[in-house]
Design a protein around this motif. Structure first.
Motif, PDB file in Angstrom:
ATOM      1  N   SER A   1       0.821  -1.205   0.061  1.00 40.40           N
ATOM      2  CA  SER A   1      -0.090  -0.173  -0.091  1.00 40.40           C
ATOM      3  C   SER A   1       0.817   1.423  -0.027  1.00 40.40           C
ATOM      4  O   SER A   1       0.337   2.381  -0.810  1.00 40.40           O
ATOM      5  CB  SER A   1      -0.861   0.100   1.264  1.00 40.40           C
ATOM      6  OG  SER A   1      -1.194  -1.168   1.446  1.00 40.40           O
ATOM      7  N   GLY A   2       1.822   1.171   0.885  1.00 43.99           N
ATOM      8  CA  GLY A   2       3.136   2.363   0.884  1.00 43.99           C
ATOM      9  C   GLY A   2       3.372   2.663  -0.503  1.00 43.99           C
ATOM     10  O   GLY A   2       3.380   3.682  -1.042  1.00 43.99           O
ATOM     11  N   ILE A   3       3.977   1.698  -1.227  1.00 43.19           N
ATOM     12  CA  ILE A   3       4.479   1.815  -2.635  1.00 43.19           C
ATOM     13  C   ILE A   3       3.212   2.249  -3.747  1.00 43.19           C
ATOM     14  O   ILE A   3       3.424   3.307  -4.440  1.00 43.19           O
ATOM     15  CB  ILE A   3       4.851   0.607  -3.068  1.00 43.19           C
ATOM     16  CG1 ILE A   3       6.206   0.020  -2.567  1.00 43.19           C
ATOM     17  CG2 ILE A   3       5.289   0.444  -4.654  1.00 43.19           C
ATOM     18  CD1 ILE A   3       6.637  -1.477  -2.688  1.00 43.19           C
ATOM     19  N   ILE A   4       2.062   1.636  -3.549  1.00 43.04           N
ATOM     20  CA  ILE A   4       1.048   2.269  -4.300  1.00 43.04           C
ATOM     21  C   ILE A   4       0.800   3.687  -4.086  1.00 43.04           C
ATOM     22  O   ILE A   4       0.735   4.611  -5.058  1.00 43.04           O
ATOM     23  CB  ILE A   4      -0.405   1.533  -4.066  1.00 43.04           C
ATOM     24  CG1 ILE A   4      -0.161   0.126  -4.733  1.00 43.04           C
ATOM     25  CG2 ILE A   4      -1.497   2.224  -4.757  1.00 43.04           C
ATOM     26  CD1 ILE A   4      -1.207  -0.742  -4.236  1.00 43.04           C
ATOM     27  N   LEU A   5       0.550   4.127  -2.738  1.00 36.76           N
ATOM     28  CA  LEU A   5       0.357   5.458  -2.345  1.00 36.76           C
ATOM     29  C   LEU A   5       1.445   6.456  -3.177  1.00 36.76           C
ATOM     30  O   LEU A   5       1.366   7.293  -3.518  1.00 36.76           O
ATOM     31  CB  LEU A   5       0.484   5.857  -1.123  1.00 36.76           C
ATOM     32  CG  LEU A   5      -0.932   5.783  -0.479  1.00 36.76           C
ATOM     33  CD1 LEU A   5      -0.923   5.957   0.951  1.00 36.76           C
ATOM     34  CD2 LEU A   5      -1.773   6.643  -1.097  1.00 36.76           C
ATOM     35  N   PHE A   6       2.824   5.842  -2.697  1.00 40.56           N
ATOM     36  CA  PHE A   6       3.997   6.698  -3.503  1.00 40.56           C
ATOM     37  C   PHE A   6       3.802   6.730  -4.888  1.00 40.56           C
ATOM     38  O   PHE A   6       4.327   7.691  -5.386  1.00 40.56           O
ATOM     39  CB  PHE A   6       5.337   5.879  -3.020  1.00 40.56           C
ATOM     40  CG  PHE A   6       6.572   6.638  -3.683  1.00 40.56           C
ATOM     41  CD1 PHE A   6       7.001   7.750  -3.075  1.00 40.56           C
ATOM     42  CD2 PHE A   6       6.999   6.003  -4.857  1.00 40.56           C
ATOM     43  CE1 PHE A   6       8.235   8.256  -3.721  1.00 40.56           C
ATOM     44  CE2 PHE A   6       8.048   6.526  -5.443  1.00 40.56           C
ATOM     45  CZ  PHE A   6       8.507   7.711  -4.727  1.00 40.56           C
TER      46      PHE A   6
ATOM     47  N   LEU B   1      -6.174   2.869  -7.428  1.00 40.22           N
ATOM     48  CA  LEU B   1      -5.762   1.994  -6.251  1.00 40.22           C
ATOM     49  C   LEU B   1      -5.342   2.571  -5.081  1.00 40.22           C
ATOM     50  O   LEU B   1      -5.693   1.908  -3.950  1.00 40.22           O
ATOM     51  CB  LEU B   1      -4.441   1.069  -6.505  1.00 40.22           C
ATOM     52  CG  LEU B   1      -4.722  -0.122  -7.833  1.00 40.22           C
ATOM     53  CD1 LEU B   1      -3.167  -0.392  -8.331  1.00 40.22           C
ATOM     54  CD2 LEU B   1      -5.284  -0.915  -7.133  1.00 40.22           C
ATOM     55  N   ALA B   2      -5.354   3.958  -5.052  1.00 43.47           N
ATOM     56  CA  ALA B   2      -4.888   4.635  -3.915  1.00 43.47           C
ATOM     57  C   ALA B   2      -5.851   4.633  -2.785  1.00 43.47           C
ATOM     58  O   ALA B   2      -5.575   4.273  -1.667  1.00 43.47           O
ATOM     59  CB  ALA B   2      -4.741   6.159  -4.424  1.00 43.47           C
ATOM     60  N   PRO B   3      -7.138   4.701  -2.857  1.00 43.04           N
ATOM     61  CA  PRO B   3      -8.313   4.758  -1.997  1.00 43.04           C
ATOM     62  C   PRO B   3      -7.904   3.400  -1.202  1.00 43.04           C
ATOM     63  O   PRO B   3      -7.957   3.350   0.272  1.00 43.04           O
ATOM     64  CB  PRO B   3      -9.502   4.735  -2.606  1.00 43.04           C
ATOM     65  CG  PRO B   3      -9.357   5.488  -3.728  1.00 43.04           C
ATOM     66  CD  PRO B   3      -8.035   5.150  -4.180  1.00 43.04           C
ATOM     67  N   PHE B   4      -8.073   2.272  -1.741  1.00 45.50           N
ATOM     68  CA  PHE B   4      -7.566   0.901  -0.970  1.00 45.50           C
ATOM     69  C   PHE B   4      -6.577   0.982  -0.235  1.00 45.50           C
ATOM     70  O   PHE B   4      -6.409   0.370   0.669  1.00 45.50           O
ATOM     71  CB  PHE B   4      -7.676  -0.224  -2.166  1.00 45.50           C
ATOM     72  CG  PHE B   4      -8.914  -0.338  -2.926  1.00 45.50           C
ATOM     73  CD1 PHE B   4     -10.106  -1.138  -2.562  1.00 45.50           C
ATOM     74  CD2 PHE B   4      -8.826   0.093  -4.406  1.00 45.50           C
ATOM     75  CE1 PHE B   4     -11.130  -1.232  -3.206  1.00 45.50           C
ATOM     76  CE2 PHE B   4     -10.013  -0.020  -5.217  1.00 45.50           C
ATOM     77  CZ  PHE B   4     -11.319  -0.713  -4.368  1.00 45.50           C
TER      78      PHE B   4
ATOM     79  N   ALA C   1      -7.190   2.926   2.756  1.00 42.60           N
ATOM     80  CA  ALA C   1      -7.902   2.107   3.463  1.00 42.60           C
ATOM     81  C   ALA C   1      -7.129   1.039   4.586  1.00 42.60           C
ATOM     82  O   ALA C   1      -7.169   0.923   5.707  1.00 42.60           O
ATOM     83  CB  ALA C   1      -9.170   1.257   2.766  1.00 42.60           C
ATOM     84  N   ALA C   2      -6.302   0.287   3.643  1.00 44.40           N
ATOM     85  CA  ALA C   2      -5.472  -0.695   4.307  1.00 44.40           C
ATOM     86  C   ALA C   2      -4.592  -0.366   5.190  1.00 44.40           C
ATOM     87  O   ALA C   2      -4.807  -0.744   6.613  1.00 44.40           O
ATOM     88  CB  ALA C   2      -4.764  -1.374   3.157  1.00 44.40           C
ATOM     89  N   ILE C   3      -3.979   0.953   5.040  1.00 48.89           N
ATOM     90  CA  ILE C   3      -3.030   1.511   6.064  1.00 48.89           C
ATOM     91  C   ILE C   3      -3.786   2.018   7.188  1.00 48.89           C
ATOM     92  O   ILE C   3      -3.350   1.592   8.339  1.00 48.89           O
ATOM     93  CB  ILE C   3      -2.172   2.801   5.272  1.00 48.89           C
ATOM     94  CG1 ILE C   3      -1.130   2.074   4.327  1.00 48.89           C
ATOM     95  CG2 ILE C   3      -1.699   3.573   6.454  1.00 48.89           C
ATOM     96  CD1 ILE C   3      -0.618   3.378   3.408  1.00 48.89           C
TER      97      ILE C   3
END
Lengths: 331, 378
Positions: free
Chosen positions: B23-28, B62-65, B68-70
């Motif tokens: 999730s971190g990578i996706i956000l980045f 993908l970012a919202p997911f 949410a996960a984080i």
């Protein structure tokens, strides 16, 4: 196997009862052979990669011109004529000798004075942090440089310290510490500070783990008792933390004394260039250049032998001094 | 669906870590592509721009997911920590914060920035146009954004080849050394080994005396390892220090297991493989990490023991990229305007750090526990 020997276990060691006579003529079982075979793997390995090179040290007493290429070095290493201490004499009278020794010892003594106590201080400061979460974050981040190679770490610093584009120069000029950019990498004046600072940044977090582990092993009752007695933070560090981790400190101190002639060659090599050679040439790089660069096998072996003999002397005397001063040594 | 989040997070630490990290990578990447689609990119083709648009939309979706996960994991973690502090009765809130604590935290934070900033600096430089970078002053964001540096590096076949060599030596070298070292460690940890004292001392002596570089080099050459891929593997098979660490762990395994297996008729070799190895996973993981890091990072053996280009490791390739300007050989003037030897080497550094960055969060804990195992005998 051991019907007539009573065996009792004390601290995991197996001791035989001295009052009962050992049956000397025990037969070897299949498992004994298997175990011996497993252990002798190490003997085979060390015979090739540790003891064969030790034998190769006789190369240091050979004549140089007979061992000019690899093949003849291997052949003449065993059969060639002896040249006595000729190689050592050449090295000791080399005009560069003083400079190389000064660099080797200077860099290492500086490292011993700065980079050896730094992780201890760092670990103590870390143990004083009040937030566990912050502590963990700091640890994770400071570990990271240990995981990347000197090539990459060196590459990072070469661009940070660049004359035109590096942030260090720009920052210092902007703040007003220096009037105009300094050519940090081009001259030899800054080589030692670069080495010290880079190894501090790369090794501080990693080097402190062992002390953090030692500090976390100190029973907390000691601190609580001290608190009741009215000790402040400094007292606790001075009279509880430091004495408790003193054995660990002594051990690593002796080990780093014996490494006094060992500069990390992969560290120095990344930063060494033609401009700073006067300050950056150490025994290790010298051996590499003369031995493998110029194929002076006998000469480079002699320099290497000189280095290891002094290292062993340093180890023994360091251990002796520590034993006298603190009653602790490594053997 | 809810059940996935309802599980006791503690029992799935690895899964949780992977999800968190991903999730971190996706956000980045979402932030990165948002940024990239809004700046002018030097030397960008239409296809590249189209691809970037697509990637931007993918990661934005993908970012919202990821968020949410984080958030869910942070809440879970807080719950766990609350229990933990209840048990330990060690709330950090009640303590008095003094000036010393503030200064301490401040200096730690500064040191952390000093550790991290060089990498960020290189990341920024690697996305900057070559000629523009040479003017200096690129510190926080790229001034003239470009992908050209990465394109040049990724098109180098030597780069990929050296990557393969490094991966190969790391995988093969780590596994073989671990097996070899633990065989010996097992034998030496057994009290019933014959000639134990002699074997132990033969091992120990090598920690204090060494032949030095040249005799070692001659031995390597004499046994035919020079310029051979196995020069990375065979000399690294065994190290006395690792053997001592593993064997001190083997000694702590209860002897009753060993006796029971002997009674059942198992050979020593089988006991080692089927009982001791599975029981010693923590120490084996630690030593494996030491070995793997050593293999991944070493470049001097490439320099000393090999001469052909096929055996160049990633680190050696990088060293050449940093120290000489071989990367820009045969380039046209316009090309040299876009990329410089400097920015290309920065891109190469980033590409080689990526695997370490991925593995780092997973191995960090292991490393620490391993050091404690090692220090027990010290």
């Amino acid at each position: 196997m051991s019907e007539n020997v009573t065996v009792k276990r004390i601290n995991g060691e197996i001791l035989t009862d001295p009052s009962i006579k050992l049956n000397k003529r025990r037969t070897w079982t299949k498992n004994d052979w298997i175990l011996l075979l497993m252990a002798s793997l190490s003997i085979v390995f060390l015979a090739v990669f540790a003891y064969a090179p030790l034998y190769g040290l006789i190369l240091a007493f050979k004549k140089d011109h007979e061992t000019k290429n690899i093949l003849s070095a291997i052949v003449y290493g065993s059969w060639g004529s002896y040249g006595g201490l000729e190689q050592f004499r050449t090295f000791l009278t080399d005009p560069e000798f003083g400079n190389i020794m000064a660099n080797t010892l200077g860099l290492n003594i500086l490292q011993l004075m700065i980079n050896f106590p730094a992780p201890i201080v760092f670990a103590i400061l870390m143990s004083e942090l009040i937030s566990d979460k912050f502590k963990k974050t700091v640890q994770t981040i400071t570990f990271f440089p240990h995981f990347i190679s000197w090539v990459i770490f060196g590459g990072l610093f070469l661009s940070l310290l660049d004359y035109d584009t590096g942030i260090v120069n720009t920052l210092f000029v902007k703040v007003g510490l220096i009037k105009e950019p300094v050519d940090i990498l081009g001259g030899e004046d800054y080589f030692w500070p670069i080495i010290i600072i880079t190894s501090l940044l790369k090794g501080l977090g990693w080097g402190s783990i062992i002390y953090v582990a030692a500090i976390s092993g100190i029973p907390s009752e000691l601190y609580e008792a001290a608190k009741i007695d009215g000790a402040n933070r400094w007292h606790k560090i001075r009279y509880i933390t430091v004495p408790s981790i003193a054995p660990t400190i002594t051990l690593f101190f002796i080990l780093s004394i014996s490494g006094l002639l060992n500069n990390g060659i992969d560290h120095i090599w990344v930063f060494q260039n033609a401009n700073n050679i006067g300050r950056s040439e150490v025994l290790d790089t010298f051996i590499y250049k003369y031995g493998l660069g110029m194929s002076n096998y006998a000469y480079a072996t002699a320099v290497g032998l000189f280095k290891s003999v002094i290292s062993v002397i340093l180890l023994v005397s360091g251990n002796f001094v520590c034993k006298k001063l603190s009653g602790r040594g490594i053997y | 669906m809810l059940k996935i989040f309802d599980i006791k997070a503690k029992s799935f630490p690895v899964t949780r870590k992977i999800i968190l990290w991903a999730s971190g990578i996706i956000l980045f990447l979402a932030i990165f592509f948002t940024y990239v689609t809004n700046v002018t990119i030097d030397a960008a083709s239409d296809e590249l721009l189209a691809t970037l648009k697509v990637l931007f939309w993918i990661f934005i979706c993908l970012a919202p997911f990821a968020v949410a996960a984080i958030v869910i994991f942070i809440i879970l973690r807080e719950k766990e920590l609350a229990d933990y502090y209840k048990v330990r009765n060690k709330s950090t809130l009640g303590k008095k914060v003094r000036l010393f604590d503030v200064l301490n935290m401040l200096w730690m934070a500064i040191f952390c920035v000093m550790c991290v900033y060089p990498i960020i600096y290189v990341l920024i430089g690697s996305f900057n146009q070559g000629a523009d970078y040479a003017r200096g002053g690129v510190y926080l964001i790229p001034r003239l954004f470009t992908f050209e540096n990465y394109r040049v590096v990724l098109e180098k076949s030597e780069m990929w080849h050296s990557y393969l060599v490094t991966i190969g030596r790391t995988a093969l070298g780590t596994v073989s050394a671990l097996v070899f070292t633990s065989i010996v460690a097992y034998a030496i940890s057994r009290p019933n080994l014959k000639f134990k004292g002699v074997i132990y001392w033969i091992n120990l002596l090598t920690m204090f005396f060494s032949g030095g570089l040249i005799p070692y080099f001659l031995v390597i050459t004499a046994i035919g390892l020079y310029d051979n891929f196995f020069v990375y593997i065979i000399p690294a098979l065994y190290s006395v220090y690792n053997m001592i660490v593993i064997s001190s762990f083997f000694k702590s395994v209860s002897n009753e297991l060993h006796e029971a297996a002997l009674v059942d008729g198992a050979s020593e070799f089988r006991i080692w493989w089927q009982i001791y190895m599975p029981l010693s996973k923590p120490v084996l993981a630690t030593v494996a990490l030491w070995l793997a890091i050593g293999h991944w990072n070493s470049y001097f053996d490439t320099m000393i023991y090999t001469s052909s280009k096929d055996l160049h490791t990633l680190q050696y390739f990088l060293l050449q990229a940093i120290q000489s300007s071989t990367m820009t050989e045969g380039m046209t003037e316009t090309m040299l305007q876009r990329v410089s030897a400097k920015t290309i080497s920065l891109a190469a550094i980033i590409i080689s750090i990526i695997p370490v960055l991925f593995f780092f969060p997973f191995v960090r804990k292991n490393f620490q526990s391993g050091i404690m195992i090692g220090s027990l005998k010290g």
